[in-house]
Design a protein around this motif. Structure first.
Motif, PDB file in Angstrom:
ATOM      1  N   VAL A  17       0.838  -1.206   0.000  1.00  0.00           N
ATOM      2  CA  VAL A  17       0.000   0.000   0.000  1.00  0.00           C
ATOM      3  C   VAL A  17       0.873   1.256   0.000  1.00  0.00           C
ATOM      4  N   MET A  18       2.106   1.130   0.536  1.00  0.00           N
ATOM      5  CA  MET A  18       3.001   2.292   0.538  1.00  0.00           C
ATOM      6  C   MET A  18       3.381   2.692  -0.886  1.00  0.00           C
ATOM      7  N   ASP A  19       3.642   1.706  -1.763  1.00  0.00           N
ATOM      8  CA  ASP A  19       4.003   2.024  -3.154  1.00  0.00           C
ATOM      9  C   ASP A  19       2.932   2.899  -3.800  1.00  0.00           C
ATOM     10  N   VAL A  20       1.686   2.516  -3.586  1.00  0.00           N
ATOM     11  CA  VAL A  20       0.576   3.254  -4.194  1.00  0.00           C
ATOM     12  C   VAL A  20       0.477   4.649  -3.569  1.00  0.00           C
ATOM     13  N   ALA A  21       0.631   4.721  -2.246  1.00  0.00           N
ATOM     14  CA  ALA A  21       0.512   6.011  -1.564  1.00  0.00           C
ATOM     15  C   ALA A  21       1.612   6.971  -2.023  1.00  0.00           C
ATOM     16  N   LEU A  22       2.810   6.436  -2.299  1.00  0.00           N
ATOM     17  CA  LEU A  22       3.901   7.309  -2.739  1.00  0.00           C
ATOM     18  C   LEU A  22       3.643   7.844  -4.146  1.00  0.00           C
ATOM     19  N   GLU A  23       2.993   7.029  -4.974  1.00  0.00           N
ATOM     20  CA  GLU A  23       2.621   7.538  -6.308  1.00  0.00           C
ATOM     21  C   GLU A  23       1.650   8.703  -6.167  1.00  0.00           C
ATOM     22  N   VAL A  24       0.727   8.581  -5.229  1.00  0.00           N
ATOM     23  CA  VAL A  24      -0.235   9.663  -5.002  1.00  0.00           C
ATOM     24  C   VAL A  24       0.494  10.903  -4.473  1.00  0.00           C
TER      25      VAL A  24
END
Ligand code: NAD
Length: 367
Positions: A17-24
């Motif tokens: 979930v961190m990977d996705v949050a960093l893209e955001v």
């Protein structure tokens, strides 16, 4: 000057979930013209694995975080590390020492239920036609969990155990300022929760709350006893804006709020230290849930709690309120469009089941 953050993905669904949050976060920084300087470090089980079970909180992780404006935390723990000595287990050996090291005395946990998700709440839907959005501000480093003396004694063969609930006025002032400031950025309503009909600490709490209220004339404050607050929370959650309370009461009420919100995968949290000269607080931001080992590695976790942790970080530690508002709106739009990760999916009303990446992409597109 770029904002500096440390990223601690941790274990289980944390890195996913961190990977996705960093893209955001990257998309928000490009759109709203601010720079983020970030470095990723080991924490929890991942750190234990890398250090041959020496520590779940390596020195480098602390040192890098000391130079940062905020920590973006994933989650730690899992069956692999459950049998290690308690002091080096991921949660006890990493999470609690981080809170202590950085003096994180204020815990902010939103308990919100978007209008499109009211069916997931155990509260009767007719009581919450438009969902609800409450922020629980909990004092995190005082009260009965830390008060001395605590222990056990033998009284002529009848064991006695005792804990001490203790609060300094300055501790109460600090947490109330955090709560009033949070209310100023929302609907300007604050409910102070205590047990002033029984507890001396609560009498001091209530007196202090009334004094601090004078500094925030725009905020309307009321008081509730904690037993009544627990009842009102399930009866009329949509009537609350910000709730502030001491450590033990906040522990219980914030979990009640998480329950009535319907899904753990939607709820972020923030733990804040003292305000700096610029009015912002150093903080650690993380999902309210854990590492979800039952679904880790499958790419199906709900990334929204981690994405909303980014939004809280932008709001409370980095002062990028417009970007935070835009992320919150993009999350709401993804939910309104019917997208649901497995934890939210019911198959009714044209919902579409998506995985972690698909949910992230929908939020990115709106941003
Ligand atoms: P948990 O929160 O990890 O999981 C509880 C349930 O909620 C599981 O069914 C899980 O699949 C689901 N869930 C949680 N987050 C989700 C998400 N984002 N998307 C979809 N479903 C989600 O709690 P647990 O099972 O009691 O604990 C698992 C591990 O996490 C343990 O090792 C525990 O110590 C640790 N933990 C860590 C933290 C933290 O890092 N702050 C907090 C709580 C628990």
């Amino acid at each position: 000057m770029p904002h500096t953050i440390t990223v601690l993905p941790g274990d289980g669904i944390g890195p996913e979930v961190m990977d996705v949050a960093l893209e955001v976060l990257d998309a928000a920084s490009a759109k709203f013209n601010f720079e983020i300087s970030r470095s990723t470090h080991l924490v929890g089980g991942a750190a234990l694995d890398a250090t041959n079970n020496e520590t779940p909180l390596p020195k480098q992780t602390i040192e890098a975080s000391e130079k940062a404006d905020a920590i973006l935390f994933g989650s730690v723990g899992g069956p692999k590390w459950e049998n290690l000595p308690p002091d080096i287990q991921p949660e006890r050996g990493a999470l609690l020492p981080l809170r202590k090291h950085f003096g994180l005395f204020a815990n902010l946990r939103p308990g919100s239920c978007l209008p499109a998700l009211t069916h997931a709440s155990p509260v009767k839907n007719e009581l919450i036609p438009n969902g609800f959005d409450v922020l629980c501000v909990r004092e995190l480093t005082g009260g009965i969990y830390f008060g001395e003396p605590k222990g056990r004694e033998d009284h002529n063969g009848d064991p006695v155990a005792f804990d001490t609930m203790v609060y300094k006025k300055s501790e109460i002032e600090n947490i109330l300022h955090v709560a009033f400031k949070a209310a100023m950025g929302r609907d300007k309503k604050l409910t102070s929760v205590d047990k002033a009909n029984v507890l001396a600490t609560s009498v001091l709490w209530r007196e202090t709350a009334n004094e601090i209220a004078a500094h925030y004339p725009e905020v309307t404050m009321d008081h509730l006893y904690v037993d009544n607050a627990a009842m009102q929370m399930v009866k009329r959650p949509d009537s609350f804006d910000v709730l502030v309370t001491e450590n033990l009461f906040g522990d219980i009420l914030s979990d009640e709020m998480a329950m009535i919100s319907g899904s753990l995968g939607m709820l972020p949290s923030a733990s804040l230290g003292e305000a700096k000269d610029n009015g912002l607080n150093f903080g650690m931001y993380e999902p309210s849930g854990g590492s979800a080992p039952d679904i880790a590695g499958q790419g199906i976790a709900n990334p929204i709690a981690q994405i909303l942790s980014v939004s809280m970080m932008l709001r409370y530690s980095l002062g990028e309120t417009t970007a935070a508002d835009a992320i919150d709106a993009a999350v709401q739009s993804a939910i309104d469009s019917g997208l649901r990760t497995g934890d939210l999916f019911t198959g009714i009303n044209g919902e579409k089941k998506v995985n972690t990446t698909e949910m992230g992409n929908a939020i990115l597109e709106t941003l």
